[in-house]
Design an enzyme around this catalytic site. Sequence first.
Site, PDB file in Angstrom:
ATOM      1  N   HIS A 308       0.850  -1.190   0.000  1.00  0.00           N
ATOM      2  CA  HIS A 308       0.000   0.000   0.000  1.00  0.00           C
ATOM      3  C   HIS A 308       0.877   1.229   0.000  1.00  0.00           C
ATOM      4  O   HIS A 308       1.935   1.231   0.626  1.00  0.00           O
ATOM      5  CB  HIS A 308      -0.928   0.014   1.220  1.00  0.00           C
ATOM      6  N   ASP A 366      -7.960  -5.449  -0.076  1.00  0.00           N
ATOM      7  CA  ASP A 366      -8.451  -6.176  -1.245  1.00  0.00           C
ATOM      8  C   ASP A 366      -8.075  -7.640  -1.240  1.00  0.00           C
ATOM      9  O   ASP A 366      -8.655  -8.438  -1.977  1.00  0.00           O
ATOM     10  CB  ASP A 366      -7.944  -5.513  -2.530  1.00  0.00           C
TER      11      ASP A 366
HETATM   12  N1  CMC Z   1       4.386  -7.425  -4.865  1.00  0.00           N
HETATM   13  C1  CMC Z   1       5.736  -7.397  -5.002  1.00  0.00           C
HETATM   14  N2  CMC Z   1       6.492  -6.303  -4.813  1.00  0.00           N
HETATM   15  C2  CMC Z   1       5.869  -5.163  -4.491  1.00  0.00           C
HETATM   16  C3  CMC Z   1       4.457  -5.112  -4.338  1.00  0.00           C
HETATM   17  C4  CMC Z   1       3.722  -6.288  -4.537  1.00  0.00           C
HETATM   18  N3  CMC Z   1       2.393  -6.288  -4.392  1.00  0.00           N
HETATM   19  N4  CMC Z   1       4.093  -3.843  -4.027  1.00  0.00           N
HETATM   20  C5  CMC Z   1       5.225  -3.128  -3.981  1.00  0.00           C
HETATM   21  N5  CMC Z   1       6.302  -3.931  -4.260  1.00  0.00           N
HETATM   22  C6  CMC Z   1       7.717  -3.517  -4.252  1.00  0.00           C
HETATM   23  C7  CMC Z   1       8.028  -2.697  -5.484  1.00  0.00           C
HETATM   24  O1  CMC Z   1       8.480  -3.483  -6.548  1.00  0.00           O
HETATM   25  C8  CMC Z   1       9.079  -1.763  -4.955  1.00  0.00           C
HETATM   26  O2  CMC Z   1      10.300  -2.464  -4.951  1.00  0.00           O
HETATM   27  P1  CMC Z   1      11.701  -1.686  -5.199  1.00  0.00           P
HETATM   28  O3  CMC Z   1      11.893  -0.819  -3.988  1.00  0.00           O
HETATM   29  O4  CMC Z   1      12.713  -2.795  -5.302  1.00  0.00           O
HETATM   30  O5  CMC Z   1      11.541  -0.887  -6.462  1.00  0.00           O
HETATM   31  C9  CMC Z   1       8.682  -1.515  -3.500  1.00  0.00           C
HETATM   32  O6  CMC Z   1       7.912  -2.672  -3.139  1.00  0.00           O
HETATM   33  C10 CMC Z   1       7.842  -0.258  -3.299  1.00  0.00           C
HETATM   34  O7  CMC Z   1       6.743  -0.328  -4.209  1.00  0.00           O
HETATM   35  P2  CMC Z   1       6.138   0.948  -4.963  1.00  0.00           P
HETATM   36  O8  CMC Z   1       5.479   0.507  -6.226  1.00  0.00           O
HETATM   37  O9  CMC Z   1       7.183   2.013  -5.068  1.00  0.00           O
HETATM   38  O10 CMC Z   1       5.055   1.415  -3.915  1.00  0.00           O
HETATM   39  P3  CMC Z   1       3.816   2.315  -4.235  1.00  0.00           P
HETATM   40  O11 CMC Z   1       3.477   3.000  -2.981  1.00  0.00           O
HETATM   41  O12 CMC Z   1       4.055   3.155  -5.430  1.00  0.00           O
HETATM   42  O13 CMC Z   1       2.680   1.234  -4.660  1.00  0.00           O
HETATM   43  C11 CMC Z   1       0.834  -0.218  -4.601  1.00  0.00           C
HETATM   44  C12 CMC Z   1       1.652   0.831  -3.843  1.00  0.00           C
HETATM   45  C13 CMC Z   1      -0.427  -0.529  -3.810  1.00  0.00           C
HETATM   46  C14 CMC Z   1       0.424   0.351  -5.985  1.00  0.00           C
HETATM   47  C15 CMC Z   1       1.706  -1.477  -4.791  1.00  0.00           C
HETATM   48  O14 CMC Z   1       2.051  -2.014  -3.525  1.00  0.00           O
HETATM   49  C16 CMC Z   1       0.980  -2.565  -5.629  1.00  0.00           C
HETATM   50  O15 CMC Z   1       1.058  -2.500  -6.853  1.00  0.00           O
HETATM   51  N6  CMC Z   1       0.300  -3.536  -4.967  1.00  0.00           N
HETATM   52  C17 CMC Z   1      -0.481  -4.545  -5.670  1.00  0.00           C
HETATM   53  C18 CMC Z   1      -1.803  -3.962  -6.097  1.00  0.00           C
HETATM   54  C19 CMC Z   1      -2.763  -3.790  -4.920  1.00  0.00           C
HETATM   55  O16 CMC Z   1      -2.969  -4.706  -4.131  1.00  0.00           O
HETATM   56  N7  CMC Z   1      -3.385  -2.595  -4.865  1.00  0.00           N
HETATM   57  C20 CMC Z   1      -4.452  -2.342  -3.874  1.00  0.00           C
HETATM   58  C21 CMC Z   1      -4.097  -1.237  -2.921  1.00  0.00           C
HETATM   59  S1  CMC Z   1      -5.293  -1.180  -1.574  1.00  0.00           S
HETATM   60  C22 CMC Z   1      -6.764  -0.694  -2.299  1.00  0.00           C
HETATM   61  C23 CMC Z   1      -6.764   0.706  -2.791  1.00  0.00           C
HETATM   62  O17 CMC Z   1      -6.555   1.621  -1.970  1.00  0.00           O
HETATM   63  O18 CMC Z   1      -7.015   0.905  -3.976  1.00  0.00           O
END
Ligand code: CMC
Length: 431
Positions: A308, A366
């Site tokens: 998240h 989710d």
């Molecule tokens: N699986 C594997 N690695 C992950 C995941 C994941 N689900 N989420 C983040 N990472 C890694 C990512 O690759 C990054 O690694 P590095 O530092 O080596 O580059 C690190 O963790 C930080 O991730 P980020 O993408 O910079 O974090 P963010 O804050 O931009 O993204 C997120 C948050 C929710 C988009 C992401 O965690 C994700 O894509 N999760 C899966 C989709 C999901 O479940 N979304 C629902 C969110 S809750 C409902 C809502 O509010 O909509």
Amino acid sequence: MSDTTKTATLTVDGQSYELPIHSPTAGPDVIDIRKLYGQADIFTYDPGFTSTASCDSTITFIDGDKGELLHRGYPIDQLAGKSHYLEVCYLLLYGELPTAEQLEDFEQRVTMHTMLHEQMKNFFSGFRRDAHPMAIMVGVVGAMSAFYHDSTDISDPWQREVASIRLIAKMPTIAAWAYKYSIGQPMVYPRNDCDYATNFLRMCFSVPAEDYHPDPILSRAMDRIFTLHADHEQNASTSTVRLASSSGANPFACIAAGIACLWGPAHGGANQACLEMLREIGTPNRIPEYIERAKDRDDPFRLMGFGHRVYKNFDPRAKVMKESADEVLELLGVDNNPTLQVAKELERVALEDPYFAEKKLYPNVDFYSGIILDAMGFPTSMFTPIFALSRTVGWISQWKEMIGDPQNKIGRPRQLYLGETARDYIDIENR
Ligand code: CMC
């Protein structure tokens, strides 16, 4: 906006600028850069808004490190445990918990607006049967501007109020009809003697030949899903609604924009993506393969339902949702189904894996909501529409707050331009 005595100093090319700092009632201080461009001819750069407050708000507060979510100051676990969705709607919209009389009046007003203009049915039949229900929702909610002209004047507080009630009341009908259309069943009209959640379940699962009376545990679980998704401060879809509405667009158009943004798999679409991922994994013995893929920087695969932007400890909504999932699965006697077995094992393996611990990736709301909705009989394509109907009150509350704010300005981010500088046009024969 709070009065401020603290300042930050920014030095650019030897010239210093004092920037006011605002202290919120909770959360980190905020440096006010509104006059920076005028004073220093410089922009700030923050794609993804990871360090930028786009507005001030009194509605929802999140402390991502503590795993805290408050609506108007009330913790989400207390609201999910003691309150119900329409009461939370009232709280979000008007700022305080209602008295018994105010709640009765509010529920009555919502109940009296659940039907759709009959002609809107034709709108549904214009879609292909295999259309994703989110596509139908974006279209039909946008089309509400064409049916409810008497609540599109955003300068009139009464029209804003009517639009708000209409959207909260009609969204379950729109989502249920999108579903009924996709499976070729007749649309079921709302009933005023059902509560909000039961009414939605009934519109989804009853048919003219046979009524549907959900077990109260299922209605309660449905209501909890609505409550847990009701608002989440300035997330992508809410910011989309605010940005769309900053131009003065009507509320139905703005909410349609929010629905479109919510659809994506990184946001509301994650619940559908999560269940599809669990099904793709299929059996617990394939989990290590998927964990490795999630950890591989060269593989775009991510564990859906994990991580998240704001919660870096745990998602407080996920905790409540997990309890609800256990209750529903036990009631329905499906606690041994293969998808659930994969989910439980995946959760265990990921939580023990140092990669996920280091990056503070925990199951989010989710991860569990999809499991409950699947057990209730919803197809995965309905998961995100259910999120959209739940979040509508959050979008509207934020929209109302924004319109009522005298500092409201059209949203217009700037950019770091890296393209060509000015050059002369070359006639086609000379290229
Ligand atoms: N699986 C594997 N690695 C992950 C995941 C994941 N689900 N989420 C983040 N990472 C890694 C990512 O690759 C990054 O690694 P590095 O530092 O080596 O580059 C690190 O963790 C930080 O991730 P980020 O993408 O910079 O974090 P963010 O804050 O931009 O993204 C997120 C948050 C929710 C988009 C992401 O965690 C994700 O894509 N999760 C899966 C989709 C999901 O479940 N979304 C629902 C969110 S809750 C409902 C809502 O509010 O909509």
